[in-house]
Design an enzyme around this catalytic site. Structure first.
Site, PDB file in Angstrom:
ATOM      1  N   GLY A 138       0.791  -1.231   0.000  1.00  0.00           N
ATOM      2  CA  GLY A 138       0.000   0.000   0.000  1.00  0.00           C
ATOM      3  C   GLY A 138       0.814   1.265   0.000  1.00  0.00           C
ATOM      4  CE  LYS A 209      -0.175  -6.907  -1.613  1.00  0.00           C
ATOM      5  NZ  LYS A 209      -1.027  -6.863  -0.405  1.00  0.00           N
TER       6      LYS A 209
END
Lengths: 432, 432
Positions: A138, A209
């Site tokens: 994020g 990720k």
């Protein structure tokens, strides 16, 4: 590009929780963004699925469209923000935008991890930027630091808590003693977990990720399919309690390591000692711990999800891409020159924590130790708990290959004196 | 620039603990650096004070020179690394290098904080890069994240532990109960503090870093002279014990805040709660905690000093500057468009923790509380410790201006019932 009046035009694809915050910030911070980018960033259009959907931000009606492909191929669009997620139509839209000469900012971890190569090639061909800081952790700046700040160093390991949902669940299990199901339910009630929590709980999100982190850290190409993946659904209250006794916590880690010139990329729950900086990452926060040869140990910490935090990362990329467009340059593209092999999980070197229910017979410890030795695994510590019918051995191994360790566990399961292997968990976060 | 054979030539000014590591990494990692930069990075020369000094790295004799000015003005130098520190001759050398068309990487916090404007102007004029990631928090990527990753966001506060020596001393005081002098001595023995520790202990080093952080975070210009500075020499074992009772720790913080459209930049010891991410930064580690409107709370953690870590930051800048030279572009220059006022310390809003030795008389608490009220300071908590002649009040205020708070303390010192104000410390790290 309309350089005359120093304005660049931005198309935003998707107006959900991230897209609406991007639109809000583009409007509210427009003066600051213009001063920093060197040009006004004007909203050219917002592609949505339904024109009449309820949105967190007001978008002038004439800027809304359901035809995303038409929007990204317009002549007057300089920058495209893709926050719709998923593989298609996102991939087709990004490729069309790059071909049309726009620079692209994406938050799409799944697409980048599955088919980044196709996108990077298109960006190279068009000499445009493709930035995606928001795709991992994020708001935390981690991709740009890996790509630029640490580019003069040799990164050797990345350990990341990159999924807020699973960190919230595991943290809850630690603080309250709850089991997985109960903690998941609470996460769902509080909005930290989705109704179908599979992508988070089974580690798919973290694996995407991990692929992106490993690729950037080691200048190679790792896809989501290369990443060994285990979720947290099997983590029990007993595992968490056992970790606590070892002054450790259970975290779902994305682990990227260089070993003998190859890459290990994996996602699984692991015990890490309380003294490790990652151990104190609570609730839904994310953190990425980086080890490199010259810099040593670094950690990057912050909110890993949410509309506004993710939009912060998107806008950082957007301003940087705008500066580059204005100066006729572009940032560093993909760096995959190292072209490293990916290690199969069996060849990965790790440590195991094994809980074993044993019969209370003389010589049981010697027999169990022999099973470890037979597979070439040496034992760091062994602890006996309880007596009689409740006897329990807790063994922590030294480092060995995952194949040796899992063969040892298989062997234990087939031994007469072993009633049950009650817990198997890897141990990370200590030096080799 | 010799673009034909894809080589860029690097001059290194200074070959102490950082310079020698830069030279070592340039040699040992040359293949990787070339692949990442897009050109070989060749050592053009190393400027040293004495040719025959003992060095941590072997430098070919023909590359050593004592004439730094000659080195930076040579035609075949593309990139200059300045790691000699101090104001002059560093400033003159950097200006000459930029004028000569080289891009510059510096680790010189003192110079950047005192006269960055002159350097940035020269870099703009020559259209070259001036990077200085290593000047703040050593290996930790913090300046590039502030300049690029967070450039689409609005940073509202930066709290930094940016001096490893003082963090080591305070951590030692916490863990062992030692006083300042004893902890300093241990830091000196272990090489964490210099024989003359003034620059660290009195906060000069941290103040220079605060100026750089505030300038980047708020897109304005703050110099070291703008930063209010208090060191840790007055921090007593009693202060540290008092912090512990409040479940807090004492840290030397560099604080940069936006308040009512102006900047507060200051360095002073402060109590922060144990639960704050900065509280767990131990030994000589550094960390920078950033609060911004969209991203929320971020933290960047790692080694703040040392030859190899600092060299990691230098080389990251060097590779980025090399890429820019090769593509004929440059990174973002100074961004000081906001041109904000700097708040005097008296107008800064903060909280005080005050320990007061009082006479054990009826009404003493009411009298003390009235003194706070008279200066418009409201009290958050008050605790009475001991009895009779040992009576001690510990007051923690709500937020007020520093002028109001220091006037209150002055007032207390002049009251008959107050024997002594034993401890005054600011409290940070909690929300307003």
């Amino acid at each position: 590009m309309s350089e005359g009046d120093k304005a660049l035009r931005v198309a935003v694809l998707g107006c959900g929780s991230v897209g609406s915050q991007v639109v809000r910030l583009l409007t509210e911070q427009s003066a600051d963004l213009a001063a920093r980018a060197g040009a006004r960033l004007e909203l050219a259009g917002v592609a949505v699925r339904r024109l009449d959907a309820k949105r967190e931000v007001e978008v002038p009606e004439h800027l809304l469209t359901t035809d995303a492909m038409d929007l990204v191929t317009r002549d007057d669009v300089d920058l495209v923000v893709e926050v719709i997620g998923g593989i298609e139509p996102a991939r087709g839209l990004i490729l069309a935008a790059l071909e049309n000469g726009a620079s692209v900012v994406s938050a799409n971890k799944a697409l980048l991890a599955e088919d980044g190569a196709t996108l990077f090639e298109a960006a190279d061909k068009s000499a445009r930027d493709l930035y995606y800081e928001a795709a991992v952790a994020g708001a935390i700046p981690i991709l740009r630091p890996l790509r630029e700040s640490l580019t003069g160093d040799k990164v050797t390991r990345v350990l990341g808590i990159v999924n807020g949902t699973t960190n919230f669940i595991l943290d809850k299990m630690h603080t309250s003693g709850a089991g997985f199901a109960e903690a998941l339910e609470e996460a769902q009630e509080l909005g930290y977990a989705e109704a179908d929590p599979t992508a988070d709980v089974e580690g798919f999100d973290a694996a995407a990720k991990a692929a992106i982190l490993a690729s950037l850290a080691f200048h190679t190409r790792v896809t989501a399919g290369d990443v060994h993946r285990e979720g947290i659904a099997e983590v029990s209250a007993a595992d968490v309690a056992s970790a606590r006794e070892m002054r450790s916590v259970v975290k779902l880690l994305a682990i990227c390591e260089l070993r003998d010139g190859a890459v290990s990329a994996r996602v699984h729950p692991a015990m890490i000692p309380d003294t490790h900086p990652l151990a104190s990452v609570r609730e839904a926060y994310n953190a990425v711990f980086v080890e490199s040869e010259a810099a040593g140990q670094l950690m990057f910490y912050g909110p890993g999800a949410g509309g506004a935090p993710t939009a912060s990362a998107v806008l950082g990329d957007l301003v940087t891409a705008a500066r580059n467009l204005l100066s006729g340059s572009r940032g560093a593209g993909e760096s995959a020159y190292a072209a490293l092999d990916v290690l199969p999980m069996g060849e990965t070197v790790t440590r195991y924590h094994v809980g074993i229910d044993v019969q209370d017979r003389a010589g049981v410890l010697a027999t169990v130790a022999a099973a470890f030795a037979e597979h070439g695994v040496s034992i760091q510590t062994v602890r006996q708990e309880g007596r009689g019918d409740d006897a329990q051995l807790v063994v922590v191994s030294h480092r060995a290959t995952d194949a040796q360790l899992s063969a040892t566990v298989e062997h234990l399961r087939n031994m007469d004196i072993v009633r049950e292997v009650t817990s198997v968990m890897r141990v990370e976060g200590e030096n080799d």
